[in-house]
Design a protein around this motif. Structure first.
Motif, short mmCIF file in Angstrom:
data_model
loop_
_atom_site.label_atom_id
_atom_site.label_comp_id
_atom_site.label_asym_id
_atom_site.label_seq_id
_atom_site.Cartn_x
_atom_site.Cartn_y
_atom_site.Cartn_z
N ALA A 19 0.71 -1.22 -0.01
CA ALA A 19 0.15 -0.19 -0.07
C ALA A 19 0.86 1.17 -0.09
CB ALA A 19 -0.91 -0.02 1.11
N ARG A 20 1.97 1.20 0.81
CA ARG A 20 2.80 2.46 0.80
C ARG A 20 3.68 2.81 -0.65
NH1 ARG A 20 8.02 2.32 2.37
NH2 ARG A 20 7.88 0.38 3.80
N LEU A 21 3.94 1.66 -1.23
CA LEU A 21 4.55 1.66 -2.69
C LEU A 21 3.40 2.07 -3.56
CD1 LEU A 21 6.88 1.13 -4.38
CD2 LEU A 21 6.23 -1.33 -4.53
N GLY A 22 2.29 1.56 -3.40
CA GLY A 22 1.23 2.04 -4.30
C GLY A 22 0.95 3.35 -4.00
N ALA A 23 1.02 3.95 -2.80
CA ALA A 23 0.67 5.59 -2.48
C ALA A 23 1.60 6.28 -3.29
CB ALA A 23 0.60 5.48 -1.10
N ALA A 24 2.97 5.93 -3.05
CA ALA A 24 3.88 6.59 -3.80
C ALA A 24 3.68 6.62 -5.17
CB ALA A 24 5.33 6.01 -3.39
N ALA A 25 3.44 5.74 -5.85
CA ALA A 25 3.17 5.55 -7.47
C ALA A 25 2.00 6.26 -7.81
CB ALA A 25 3.19 3.95 -7.77
N MET A 26 1.02 6.35 -7.00
CA MET A 26 -0.34 7.00 -7.32
C MET A 26 -0.12 8.54 -7.12
SD MET A 26 -2.43 5.07 -8.49
CE MET A 26 -1.12 3.91 -9.26
N THR A 27 0.59 8.76 -6.19
CA THR A 27 1.06 10.08 -5.90
C THR A 27 1.61 10.81 -7.05
OG1 THR A 27 1.28 9.84 -3.62
CG2 THR A 27 2.14 12.13 -4.51
N ARG A 50 -11.78 18.17 11.02
CA ARG A 50 -12.15 19.32 11.84
C ARG A 50 -10.93 20.04 12.53
NH1 ARG A 50 -15.68 17.61 14.83
NH2 ARG A 50 -17.69 18.12 13.47
N GLY A 51 -10.77 21.28 12.14
CA GLY A 51 -9.45 21.95 12.77
C GLY A 51 -8.18 21.73 12.05
N ARG A 52 -7.94 21.07 10.76
CA ARG A 52 -6.72 20.89 10.40
C ARG A 52 -6.67 21.99 9.10
NH1 ARG A 52 -3.81 16.65 8.25
NH2 ARG A 52 -4.71 15.13 9.45
N ASP A 53 -5.34 22.48 9.26
CA ASP A 53 -4.88 23.72 8.27
C ASP A 53 -4.09 23.25 7.26
OD1 ASP A 53 -3.19 23.33 10.02
OD2 ASP A 53 -3.02 25.21 10.80
N GLU A 54 -3.89 22.14 7.27
CA GLU A 54 -2.61 21.79 6.31
C GLU A 54 -2.36 20.13 6.06
OE1 GLU A 54 1.62 22.25 7.06
OE2 GLU A 54 1.36 21.35 9.05
N PHE A 55 -2.01 20.08 4.90
CA PHE A 55 -1.75 18.32 4.54
C PHE A 55 -0.27 18.48 4.34
CE2 PHE A 55 -6.27 18.38 3.80
CZ PHE A 55 -6.70 17.25 4.51
N THR A 56 0.56 17.44 4.99
CA THR A 56 1.89 17.48 4.73
C THR A 56 1.98 16.46 3.64
OG1 THR A 56 2.12 15.51 6.53
CG2 THR A 56 2.58 18.13 7.26
N ALA A 57 3.29 16.39 3.24
CA ALA A 57 3.59 15.19 2.19
C ALA A 57 3.08 13.83 2.80
CB ALA A 57 5.14 15.47 1.55
N GLU A 58 3.58 13.68 3.96
CA GLU A 58 3.34 12.33 4.72
C GLU A 58 1.88 12.30 4.93
OE1 GLU A 58 3.46 10.67 9.06
OE2 GLU A 58 4.99 12.05 8.34
N ASP A 59 0.99 13.14 5.12
CA ASP A 59 -0.40 13.21 4.98
C ASP A 59 -0.80 12.85 3.63
OD1 ASP A 59 -0.26 13.83 7.92
OD2 ASP A 59 -0.70 16.10 7.60
N ARG A 60 -0.32 13.30 2.64
CA ARG A 60 -0.94 13.09 1.52
C ARG A 60 -0.71 11.49 0.95
NH1 ARG A 60 -1.66 18.15 -1.69
NH2 ARG A 60 -1.55 19.64 -0.31
N ASP A 61 0.55 11.15 1.21
CA ASP A 61 1.00 9.81 0.96
C ASP A 61 0.16 8.70 1.86
OD1 ASP A 61 2.89 10.62 -0.79
OD2 ASP A 61 4.62 10.48 0.55
N LEU A 62 -0.14 9.08 3.00
CA LEU A 62 -0.86 8.17 3.82
C LEU A 62 -2.47 8.18 3.20
CD1 LEU A 62 -1.39 6.50 6.27
CD2 LEU A 62 -1.97 8.61 7.70
N CYS A 63 -2.79 9.27 2.83
CA CYS A 63 -4.54 9.32 2.41
C CYS A 63 -4.29 8.59 1.03
CB CYS A 63 -4.72 10.60 1.99
SG CYS A 63 -5.14 11.70 3.76
N LEU A 64 -3.14 8.83 0.31
CA LEU A 64 -3.36 8.04 -1.16
C LEU A 64 -3.04 6.42 -0.77
CD1 LEU A 64 -1.23 10.47 -3.40
CD2 LEU A 64 -3.71 9.81 -3.59
N GLY A 65 -2.26 5.91 0.14
CA GLY A 65 -2.02 4.68 0.53
C GLY A 65 -3.52 4.11 1.04
#
Length: 701
Positions: free
Chosen positions: A66-74, A276-291
Motif C-alpha cells: 500500500a505504501r509503494l502504491g501510494a508513492a506511485a499513485m501520488t 475538523r481543525g486541520r489547516d494543512e496536509f503535509t507530504a506524509e499526510d498526502r501519501d498516507l491518504c493515497l495509501g
C-alpha cells in the motif's frame, strides 16, 4: 599488459551482476514487464510470472504494498515525473530482503500518464544507510505502516461491498483514518452512488446519494480525473463548486481529502475524508491518504467482483429451481434454497414438488457433487429428468433407478444424492427412498421429533456404475398435523463440527420451532443465515399434513403406533382415555381400551409395519364413538373359536363382546378394522332437570 584482451560486459549483465533489474508498467494495458534481473530481485521464476501487477503482491506485505502504491499513485496523479521507495520483498524461502524501486512516469502531450519505467534493486546491503535515517522520518514511516497495516488487516476479511462499508463506518473506522467524517461513493454507469456516510454532520449529504459523474462536486471530479484534491477550507472550496455551497455550511467541518479509488487504472469510486481543525496536509499526510485510498480501492474492486459473481451464481441456481410451489389440498408445502457463501461457486443442491397421478405428490431434495457451474448444469438436467420419470406415475424405486441411469449416461463424472418420496395427502401414505442422502426428519403432532430409518441405496450414477439399481422403499404414515422435513447436508454439516451434532441441532430446532410449514422453513433458514458464511449450499423442503380435528360436534384424534416403539401402546391408551373423558364418553372408556388393545396387538403381531389409530365421535340421535385401526396388511381378520389350550384367537371375540358393532374395510394397500361404542342410556330415575338453554354432558346431538 598490452597483450591482455579486456572482456566486454553488456549493460544488462552489468545491472544483473549488481542485482539491478528493470521494469515497464503499461498503465493502459495494465501489464507489468520485468526483465530477468528484476524477476531475480523478487525471487520469481520466469515461467511463474503472469505479467500482472497483482502477482507481485504475493511477494510484498500488504502494508508495504500500500505504501509503494501510494508513492506511485501520488506521482501518477499529481503530475510528478518520478518516485521512489524502499520496501521489503518476501522470498520463496521466507526470508525478507530490502528492495529499492525508482520509477519515471511517461506521459503523452496532454499530460495523461501512459507508462512507468524504472529499476528495482536488491537493497539489503543498505540497512546501515536506512539505520541512519532521521528519527522523525522513521517515526513517520512507522506511523504510516501501522495505519496502512491496520486498514489492510481490517479489510482483508471484507467479502462484499457491505462488508467494506461496515469496516469504514463501523467502530474504530474514523479513528483509524484520523478523520471526523467519511463519504464513500461507487461508480455506477455515469453516476456516483454514495454508499456510506459517517460522522456527526456527514448525514447532510444524504440528498446527494446519487448524482451524475461530472465536475459539479469535488468527489465526482476526483473520480473522473483520477487526481486527488486536498483542501483546508470547505467554504472556500464552495466558490469553485457552487453546488457544494449549501452543504459546506451545514457540514461544520474544515478540511477534506477527496481521493479517487483506482484499481487497475479504472476508477471504481471515490473516498472523501473530512477533518475538523486541520489547516494543512503535509507530504506524509498526502501519501498516507493515497495509501489508504489504494487499499480501499483494491478491497472495493474485490468486493464488487464478489457481489457480481454471487448475483450471477445465485441467479443461475435460482433459474434452475422451481419458480413456485404448487398448492395441494390437505397439505402445506414450503421450500427454501441458500447459496454457499463463496464467490462464483454455485452448488448442485435442488428441491422439487411434482404433481402425480391419483392426486399424489412427489417431493425430492438432492445434491449434485461439486460446487461449480457444471454441478448446477448437471443439477438442472437431472431435476428435469427425475420430474419426467415421476410424472409418468412410476413407483419411487423405478423413478430413482431411471434417474441414476440417466445421470450415468450424461457426459459427466458427477454423482448425486437425493431423497425422493411419494405422498398421498388423503391417507398420509408416504413411500420414500434415499440415494446416499441424509435421512428425513419427522415432527409428530404431539411435538415429538424423530428421524425415521428410510432405506435406500448408492448415490445416483454410482448405483448404475456398480450395477446396484435396486432401491428398496420405506413406507411411512404421515398423520394429520405431522410434518416431513427433507434437506441437504449443508443444513447440518459445518466446518469444525461433527455432523451428528448438526443433526441433533436440527431436530431441536424443528422440535422447538413453529408448527406451520412456512414458519418452520423460515425458522430453519434464519439459523442458516446466522451461520454465514457457509461452505455449502442448502436446499430445504417442508411438507405438513393439515390438521384433522373433526368438528366441535364430531371431534377426532389420530395416533401412530410404531412397531419398534415399546411405549407406543401405553401412549396410545393414554390419548384414548383423555379424549373419551373430554368428549363425555368416560362410561365406555374400559370397553374402548380393551378393543383398542386387542386390535393394536393384532396389527403389530400379524403385519410388517405400524398401525394408525383413529378415534372419532359420530353424531346422531344416539352419540357414538368409532375406533379405527389401520395397517398395511391385505389379510382380512376372521373370527374363530380357539381351543381351551390356545394362546391366541380370542382378540376378535373380545372386540365382538365389548363393541356394539365392528367390521373390516379394504384400504388401498392395507385394511382398516373398526368398532363402535354407543353412549350409554341414562338409568331410569337418574335424569336431572336441565336449566333452560343448557346442554347435556357431551353436547347436544
Amino acid at each position: 599488459m598490452a597483450g591482455r584482451r579486456r572482456t566486454e560486459t553488456g549493460l544488462e549483465e552489468r545491472l544483473a551482476l549488481n542485482r539491478v533489474g528493470t521494469f515497464e508498467w503499461d498503465l493502459t494495458e495494465e501489464t507489468l514487464d520485468l526483465d530477468a534481473a528484476a524477476l531475480a530481485v523478487f525471487d520469481i521464476a520466469p515461467d511463474a510470472y503472469d505479467g500482472r501487477p497483482e502477482f507481485l503482491l504475493s511477494r510484498v506485505a500488504p502494508e508495504e504494498g500500500a505504501r509503494l502504491g501510494a508513492a506511485a499513485m501520488t506521482a501518477i496523479h499529481t503530475g510528478r515525473s518520478s518516485f521512489g521507495a524502499y520496501f521489503r520483498v518476501r522470498r520463496r524461502d521466507g526470508e525478507q530482503r530490502w528492495t529499492q524501486l525508482r520509477g519515471r512516469v511517461l506521459r503523452d502531450e496532454s499530460g495523461t500518464p501512459l507508462r512507468v519505467v524504472g529499476i528495482v534493486r536488491d537493497a539489503d546491503a543498505d540497512r546501515a544507510l536506512l539505520a541512519m535515517t532521521s528519527p522523525v522520518q522513521l517515526a513517520g514511516w512507522q506511523r504510516m505502516t501501522t495505519v496502512l497495516q491496520g486498514t489492510a488487516d481490517a479489510l482483508s476479511r471484507a467479502m462484499t461491498v457491505d462488508d467494506v462499508t461496515a469496516v469504514l463506518t463501523g467502530a474504530g473506522g474514523l479513528e483509524r483514518f484520523g478523520a471526523d467524517g467519511l463519504v464513500l461513493g461507487l461508480v455506477e454507469g455515469d453516476a456516483l452512488q454514495l454508499v456510506a456516510l459517517a460522522g456527526e454532520s456527514a448525514s447532510v449529504l444524504d440528498e446527494l446519494k446519487l448524482h451524475r459523474l461530472d465536475e459539479s462536486l469535488p468527489l465526482a471530479e476526483a473520480v473522473m480525473t483520477q487526481r486527488p484534491r486536498f483542501v483546508t477550507s470547505l467554504r472556500e472550496l464552495a466558490d469553485t463548486f457552487p453546488r457544494l455551497g449549501p452543504y459546506a455550511k451545514r457540514l461544520d467541518l474544515d478540511a477534506a481529502a477527496f481521493l479517487p479509488l483506482v484499481a487497475q487504472a479504472r476508477s471504481v469510486g471515490g473516498l472523501a475524508l473530512l477533518f475538523r481543525g486541520r489547516d494543512e496536509f503535509t507530504a506524509e499526510d498526502r501519501d498516507l491518504c493515497l495509501g489508504l485510498a489504494g487499499i480501499v480501492a483494491q478491497s472495493l474492486q474485490r468486493a464488487i467482483l464478489f457481489d457480481g459473481e454471487r448475483d450471477l451464481a445465485t441467479g443461475l441456481q435460482s433459474a434452475m429451481l422451481p419458480r413456485h410451489i404448487p398448492k395441494f389440498p390437505g397439505v402445506e408445502i414450503a421450500a427454501r434454497y441458500h447459496a454457499a457463501g463463496s464467490g462464483r461457486e454455485v452448488g448442485g443442491d435442488w428441491y422439487d414438488v411434482i404433481p402425480l397421478p391419483r392426486r399424489r405428490i412427489g417431493i425430492v431434495v438432492g445434491d449434485v457433487e461439486g460446487h461449480d457451474t457444471q454441478a448446477a448444469a448437471v443439477m438442472g438436467q437431472l431435476r428435469i429428468a427425475l420430474r419426467a420419470f415421476a410424472g409418468e406415475g412410476h413407483p419411487p424405486s423405478t423413478v430413482i433407478a431411471r434417474a441414476s441411469r440417466f445421470l450415468a449416461e450424461l457426459d459427466t463424472d458427477r454423482f448425486a444424492t437425493c431423497t425422493y418420496a411419494q405422498v398421498d395427502p388423503g391417507t398420509g401414505d408416504i413411500r420414500a427412498i434415499r440415494a446416499g442422502h441424509m435421512e428425513p426428519v419427522l415432527r409428530h403432532a404431539d411435538g415429538r421429533v424423530s428421524t425415521p430409518p428410510v432405506r435406500g441405496g448408492l448415490p445416483l450414477g454410482l448405483a448404475t456404475e456398480f450395477e446396484q439399481e435396486e432401491y428398496p422403499e420405506t413406507r411411512l404414515d404421515l398423520l394429520p398435523g405431522e410434518t416431513f422435513v427433507l434437506f441437504t447436508d449443508g443444513l447440518v454439516e459445518h466446518p469444525g463440527r461433527d455432523i451428528t451434532a448438526g443433526v441433533k441441532a436440527l431436530t431441536e430446532a424443528v422440535r422447538n420451532g413453529p408448527v406451520e410449514a412456512c414458519a418452520i422453513a423460515e425458522h430453519l433458514s434464519e439459523q442458516v443465515s446466522q451461520a454465514r458464511p457457509t461452505t455449502d449450499d442448502v436446499a430445504l423442503l417442508v411438507l405438513r399434513r393439515d390438521l384433522d380435528p373433526g368438528t366441535p360436534l364430531a371431534p377426532r384424534i389420530h395416533q401412530y403406533l410404531h412397531p419398534a416403539d415399546p411405549q407406543g401402546l401405553a401412549e396410545t391408551r393414554t390419548a384414548l382415555r383423555e379424549a373419551l373423558e373430554d368428549w363425555g364418553f368416560a362410561a365406555v372408556e374400559d370397553d374402548v381400551k380393551v378393543a383398542a388393545g386387542e386390535l393394536m396387538v393384532n396389527a403389530l403381531l400379524h403385519t410388517d409395519g405400524g398401525a394408525v389409530i383413529t378415534l372419532e365421535v359420530l353424531p346422531g340421535p344416539v352419540r357414538r364413538v368409532r375406533l379405527w385401526v389401520k395397517d398395511r396388511s391385505n389379510v382380512l381378520p376372521r373370527r374363530r373359536t380357539p381351543g381351551e389350550a390356545a394362546t391366541s384367537g380370542r382378540g376378535l371375540l373380545l372386540v365382538n363382546a365389548v363393541a356394539d358393532c365392528w367390521g373390516v374395510e379394504p384400504r388401498g394397500d392395507g385394511k382398516a378394522v373398526w368398532c363402535e361404542f354407543a353412549e350409554p342410556e341414562p338409568e331410569p330415575g337418574t335424569e336431572t332437570e336441565l336449566e333452560p338453554g343448557s346442554e347435556p354432558p357431551g353436547g347436544r346431538a
